[in-house]
Scaffold this motif. Structure first.
Motif, short mmCIF file in Angstrom:
data_model
loop_
_atom_site.label_atom_id
_atom_site.label_comp_id
_atom_site.label_asym_id
_atom_site.label_seq_id
_atom_site.Cartn_x
_atom_site.Cartn_y
_atom_site.Cartn_z
N ARG A 71 -19.97 12.39 -67.46
CA ARG A 71 -20.86 11.99 -68.54
C ARG A 71 -20.58 10.57 -69.06
O ARG A 71 -21.51 9.79 -69.28
CB ARG A 71 -20.79 13.01 -69.69
CG ARG A 71 -21.70 12.71 -70.86
CD ARG A 71 -23.16 12.88 -70.44
NE ARG A 71 -24.06 12.66 -71.54
CZ ARG A 71 -24.69 11.51 -71.78
NH1 ARG A 71 -24.50 10.47 -71.00
NH2 ARG A 71 -25.52 11.39 -72.80
N LEU A 73 -19.88 8.00 -67.57
CA LEU A 73 -20.32 6.99 -66.61
C LEU A 73 -21.83 6.82 -66.56
O LEU A 73 -22.33 5.93 -65.88
CB LEU A 73 -19.81 7.37 -65.21
CG LEU A 73 -18.30 7.56 -65.09
CD1 LEU A 73 -17.94 7.99 -63.68
CD2 LEU A 73 -17.56 6.28 -65.48
N LEU A 74 -22.57 7.64 -67.29
CA LEU A 74 -24.03 7.55 -67.26
C LEU A 74 -24.52 6.35 -68.06
O LEU A 74 -23.84 5.84 -68.95
CB LEU A 74 -24.66 8.85 -67.78
CG LEU A 74 -24.35 10.08 -66.92
CD1 LEU A 74 -25.04 11.31 -67.49
CD2 LEU A 74 -24.76 9.86 -65.47
N ALA A 75 -25.71 5.89 -67.75
CA ALA A 75 -26.27 4.64 -68.29
C ALA A 75 -26.43 4.63 -69.81
O ALA A 75 -26.35 3.57 -70.43
CB ALA A 75 -27.62 4.36 -67.63
N ASP A 76 -26.63 5.78 -70.45
CA ASP A 76 -26.85 5.80 -71.90
C ASP A 76 -25.56 5.78 -72.72
O ASP A 76 -25.60 5.87 -73.95
CB ASP A 76 -27.71 7.01 -72.30
CG ASP A 76 -27.00 8.33 -72.05
OD1 ASP A 76 -26.20 8.40 -71.10
OD2 ASP A 76 -27.26 9.27 -72.80
N GLU A 79 -20.03 1.09 -72.33
CA GLU A 79 -18.89 0.95 -71.41
C GLU A 79 -17.56 1.33 -72.03
O GLU A 79 -16.67 1.80 -71.34
CB GLU A 79 -18.82 -0.49 -70.89
CG GLU A 79 -19.38 -0.64 -69.52
CD GLU A 79 -19.14 -2.03 -68.96
OE1 GLU A 79 -17.98 -2.45 -68.87
OE2 GLU A 79 -20.15 -2.67 -68.59
#
Length: 181
Positions: A71, A73-76, A79
């Motif tokens: 989770r 690592l997901l775009a939303d 960083e």
């Protein structure tokens, strides 16, 4: 909800049970990790506990653990955000970051003294929070660990640690009498 997660597999460490998978141990030893290989685990109820008094909750979908771990690592997700992950703590699952998992979370029904509840080690699991506690609930945790070279090493180290007044192997860094969760 706090959940337990299997240890990290690391290349270059000693093979486990003669196979190709390896394990170097936890990078940050703590009370939330276990070095033993467990195939499943369970509770034996030592007292009666109603479904709203801290019984086991699970997400009965083995693939959900991969989602929990990936989770961040997901775009939303920013960083520098790990979706609530903290060193030496179990992985959290929350409504904020894991709403689908929260929807799938199910609790045990009422349990009576002598009942047992079993689940696979790769299932996301937790103990439900209790509001308006009605007496004490007591369970005995039962890890099912098959005889294999890995568990022989862990058992030998833990036995040596206990004889010297501490704990080694599965619970490194603890002394006899420490509370281990």
């Amino acid at each position: 909800m706090r959940v337990a997660v299997p240890p990290v597999v690391s290349p270059g460490a000693a093979p486990i049970a003669g196979g190709s998978l390896t394990h170097a141990g936890p990078q940050y030893p703590g009370t939330t990790m276990c070095s033993a290989f467990r195939t499943f685990q369970g509770w034996a109820a030592l007292s009666d506990m109603d479904h709203d008094q801290g019984v086991l909750h699970i997400v009965p979908i083995p693939e959900a653990l991969a989602y929990l771990m990936l989770r961040p690592l997901l775009a939303d997700v920013a960083e520098d955000d790990m979706c609530g992950v903290t060193v030496n703590q179990v992985l959290p699952a929350s409504q904020t970051w894991h709403p689908l998992l929260m929807w799938a979370l199910v609790g045990s029904p009422d349990v009576r003294a002598g009942d047992s509840v079993w689940w696979r080690c790769d299932m996301i699991h937790s103990v439900a929070p209790v509001e308006n506690q009605q007496g004490w609930g007591s369970v005995m945790y039962i890890p099912a660990a098959p005889w294999c070279p890995r568990n022989e090493q862990v058992g030998t180290a833990a036995g040596s640690g206990r004889r010297s007044g501490g704990v080694a192997g599965a619970c490194r860094g603890h002394r006899a009498g420490d509370r281990v969760r």
